[in-house]
Structure formats: structure tokens, C-alpha cells
Write a protein that holds these residues in place. Structure first.
Motif, mmCIF file in Angstrom:
data_model
loop_
_atom_site.group_PDB
_atom_site.id
_atom_site.type_symbol
_atom_site.label_atom_id
_atom_site.label_comp_id
_atom_site.label_asym_id
_atom_site.label_seq_id
_atom_site.Cartn_x
_atom_site.Cartn_y
_atom_site.Cartn_z
ATOM 1 N N PRO A 107 0.798 -1.337 0.014
ATOM 2 C CA PRO A 107 0.103 0.005 0.151
ATOM 3 C C PRO A 107 0.883 1.355 -0.120
ATOM 4 C CG PRO A 107 -0.998 -1.629 1.555
ATOM 5 C CD PRO A 107 0.444 -2.161 1.219
ATOM 6 N N ASP A 108 2.009 1.190 0.644
ATOM 7 C CA ASP A 108 2.848 2.359 0.722
ATOM 8 C C ASP A 108 3.391 2.754 -0.338
ATOM 9 O OD1 ASP A 108 2.449 3.158 3.391
ATOM 10 O OD2 ASP A 108 4.028 1.842 4.239
ATOM 11 N N GLN A 110 2.201 1.853 -3.662
ATOM 12 C CA GLN A 110 1.237 2.384 -4.422
ATOM 13 C C GLN A 110 1.013 3.652 -4.222
ATOM 14 O OE1 GLN A 110 -1.092 -1.750 -3.383
ATOM 15 N NE2 GLN A 110 -2.389 -0.237 -4.594
ATOM 16 N N SER A 111 1.011 4.172 -3.151
ATOM 17 C CA SER A 111 0.644 5.769 -2.746
ATOM 18 C C SER A 111 1.768 6.669 -3.388
ATOM 19 C CB SER A 111 0.348 5.929 -1.270
ATOM 20 O OG SER A 111 0.230 7.161 -0.814
ATOM 21 N N LYS A 114 1.897 6.471 -7.135
ATOM 22 C CA LYS A 114 0.716 7.377 -7.548
ATOM 23 C C LYS A 114 1.206 8.907 -7.622
ATOM 24 C CE LYS A 114 -3.611 8.655 -8.886
ATOM 25 N NZ LYS A 114 -4.518 8.434 -8.573
ATOM 26 N N LYS A 115 1.675 9.233 -6.275
ATOM 27 C CA LYS A 115 2.235 10.677 -6.172
ATOM 28 C C LYS A 115 3.150 10.958 -7.037
ATOM 29 C CE LYS A 115 4.127 13.653 -2.552
ATOM 30 N NZ LYS A 115 4.668 13.679 -1.167
#
Length: 370
Positions: A107-108, A110-111, A114-115
């Protein structure tokens, strides 16, 4: 525009997908675990999605770099010119996986990706905010032993989703695996192909599509069809080419099962795939199966005996398959199963066997070749 493309494949099917790509005219292939890398343009994206029978997806490789920290992941992603492909209204979502890597929190990752993609897009379009109400762009961050691979998915729903199987029986086999089993059997249109445990008909249907040279993706859509950089004309030409490649060969296939319900489903699937006229379906237990044809290729995915109380029934099916082989000296049999006692019950060691995965279940494809 030329891209570095990746055709992903289930473990064990990489060499088959590589052969498919060579047949389509591609060379300089790099074959690795679960993926084959090659070069192509927008037309090739359409062609491979339309024609690959055994691959899972067609991806655009955007970057590959080492990252042991979130900052390295961010900078590596930021350095990619995402705006060269993604329009300013593109709907971007990120999926991920991490194996044996320091950056293990998916999850980290992916975040952060995306950023970084959004920051790269800001530079391209000189905007601070994006509507994201346009075509879909799925970005995958895959990290293996600290090496990051960033890709864009051109396929959408997996390539096994041909579109003909509206419903399926219990534990259905993926169409991509069924097609691979047919390829590995070396079946040709001069022989009859039979499946005496056909379930929802996937093996017979995939064989019919191969025998008639019907492109597996001809009746479905792909996510990249909505991308502005791949003109509609390319997809139209690719489908027209596929329609013109369907042959007039006569093929004969037989599919039987003891379950009337799944046979009805199999007939519906075959009709949806446009191959019902080539497959003879029959409700009959395998113990009563009879075919007087001399040259036969039998390909089947019989029950594995995973459920409690099935042991004797499954052993009887395997013994019946062995009996069919012994009584028909011009038949070749190809059986996939996870049952470790298959060869003992069949009564003969296979000429070849190959490790394959039916879903997450490790199986062997036993080949009795004549």
C-alpha cells in the motif's frame, strides 16, 4: 511510437507464449519467469491482445530500476514521462506487489508511485490538479529483490476472459490453460479431439477456436481501446484481419460428461463462442464412453479427488482412461491433474509430464503420445 512490451504468463506457459509471439512475427524475445519481453508499437498492442491465446496480459514497460528506499522509488517513478502516454484526464490507479524486497509494504509503494506519477504529469501538462474522468490507465509497481518494474496494462480484464463463458461450473479451468493444453498435445484438424470429462466445455471450445483459427479476443474489448494514442482504425483493422483469417477446415470434436447441468452450460458456451456446430456434446459416464474413430487425441481435466469421499470414484475414472489408452493403440492421451496417484491408477507412466498450475493448484500434465 515503439514500446517495450511484456506478455505475462502463468508459470509453466512462458515457452508456449514465446512460440505464439514468434508465430505472430516477433523476434528478439526475452523469456523470463512469468513474462516475455519484446518490442512493438500501437498496432502490436492491438494484435497481441487479439491473438495471444495463452498469455495473461499485455503490458507496456515504463521503467525498471533498483529501489531500497521510498525516496528511490519516488524519484525513479518521477523520472518517467507518464504524460507521453496518459492524457491529462486519464483515470490512474496503481496496483502492486513486492517479493523479497526491502520495500515490502505494498500500500505504501502504491501511494508513493501514484504521487510521483501525478507530479510527473504536472510537469507535462503544467497543471496542479487532474479531473481523472477519462480513459483508464492501470499502473503496476512490481518489486522483486529490490528491483522495481513499472508497467501500464493494455488489456483490462485478463486475456482468459474471451467473452463466451457467461457462466461456468465448479472450479472452472482458465481458457488460457485449456488452449495451452491443446497446443502441447500437437492436435491437428485431421484427428478427432475428445474430452470425456468436459465440464463447461472449455477444452473443446478452445480446441475449436484453434482449429478454425479464430482469434481468442475477436469478440471482446480491451482497456487500451479507449486510449487516444491508439486510433480506432487500428482496432478495426485488427478485427477485420482476424475475421479474414478464419479458415474453412472441417474439424471434429466430441465432449461428454455425466452431469446434464454442466453439459447444458457447455453447449451455451460453445454457441456463444461461435463453435457449437463443430462440437458433439453427449451426456454419458466416462465408463460407457465409446468412440470408433482410429486417430484420436484425448485431452481432459478430470476430477482431482480434492473432496472427501471421492477417492474410489476418481480412481475408477483414472483406471478407465488407462483402459481406453490400452484398447486403442492409435490414440494419444493428455491428462491434467493434481492427484499424485494418477499414473499408478492409469496403469502406465507417462511419456512426458509437465508441471502446470490450474489456478493456484500445482498439477502435472501427463502426456501419453502415439
Amino acid at each position: 511510437m515503439m514500446y517495450e512490451l511484456i506478455a505475462t504468463a502463468t508459470f509453466g506457459l512462458e515457452s508456449i507464449v514465446a512460440k505464439e509471439l514468434k508465430k505472430l512475427g516477433y523476434d528478439n524475445l526475452k523469456v523470463e519467469n512469468a513474462r516475455i519481453t519484446f518490442e512493438g508499437d500501437e498496432y502490436d498492442i492491438a494484435l497481441c491482445n487479439m491473438w495471444l491465446r495463452c498469455a495473461d496480459r499485455v503490458l507496456i514497460k515504463m521503467a525498471e530500476f533498483k529501489a531500497e528506499s521510498f525516496e528511490e522509488l519516488y524519484q525513479g517513478t518521477l523520472n518517467v514521462n507518464w504524460g507521453d502516454i496518459i492524457p491529462e484526464n486519464g483515470f490512474m490507479h496503481v496496483v502492486g506487489k513486492s517479493v523479497k524486497s526491502k520495500l515490502h509494504s505494498v500500500p505504501d509503494c502504491q501511494s508513493i508511485v501514484k504521487k510521483a506519477v501525478v507530479e510527473s504529469m504536472k510537469k507535462k501538462y503544467e497543471k496542479d490538479w487532474f479531473q481523472e474522468d477519462g480513459p483508464e490507465y492501470k499502473i503496476e509497481v512490481a518489486i522483486l529483490k529490490d528491483v522495481v518494474t513499472l508497467t501500464l496494462d493494455t488489456t483490462g480484464q485478463g486475456l482468459h476472459k474471451r467473452g463466451y463463458r457467461k457462466r461456468a461450473g465448479d472450479a472452472p479451468m482458465k481458457e488460457t490453460l485449456a488452449a495451452a493444453m491443446v497446443y502441447l498435445s500437437n492436435w491437428n484438424n485431421e484427428k478427432i479431439l475428445i474430452d470425456p470429462c468436459c465440464g463447461s466445455g472449455t477444452i473443446a471450445i478452445e480446441a475449436a477456436l484453434i482449429g478454425k483459427n479464430i482469434a481468442p479476443g475477436i469478440n471482446r474489448n480491451f482497456v487500451s481501446e479507449s486510449w487516444p494514442q491508439i486510433p480506432k482504425e487500428i482496432w478495426d483493422e485488427t478485427r477485420e484481419f482476424a475475421r479474414n483469417r478464419i479458415n474453412d477446415d472441417e474439424i471434429k470434436l466430441m465432449a461428454t460428461d455425466i452431469n446434464r447441468g454442466v453439459l447444458k452450460l457447455a453447449r451455451e458456451n460453445a454457441k456463444s463462442a461461435g463453435v457449437a456446430e463443430y462440437i458433439h456434446f453427449q451426456e454419458i459416464p466416462i465408463q460407457e464412453f465409446l468412440c470408433k474413430k482410429k486417430y484420436v487425441t484425448l485431452i481432459s481435466n478430470p476430477p482431482y479427488g480434492e473432496r472427501i469421499g471421492e477417492k474410489e470414484e476418481i480412481e475408477d475414472i483414472y483406471k478407465t482412461l488407462g483402459k481406453l489408452y490400452r484398447e486403442n493403440d492409435t490414440w494419444s492421451l493428455y491428462i491434467i491433474t493434481s492427484n499424485e496417484q494418477f499414473q499408478r491408477n492409469f496403469g502406465r507412466k507417462a511419456d512426458k509430464n509437465r508441471k502446470l498450475y490450474n489456478g493456484r493448484l500445482q498439477c502435472y500434465y501427463y502426456q501419453y503420445i502415439r
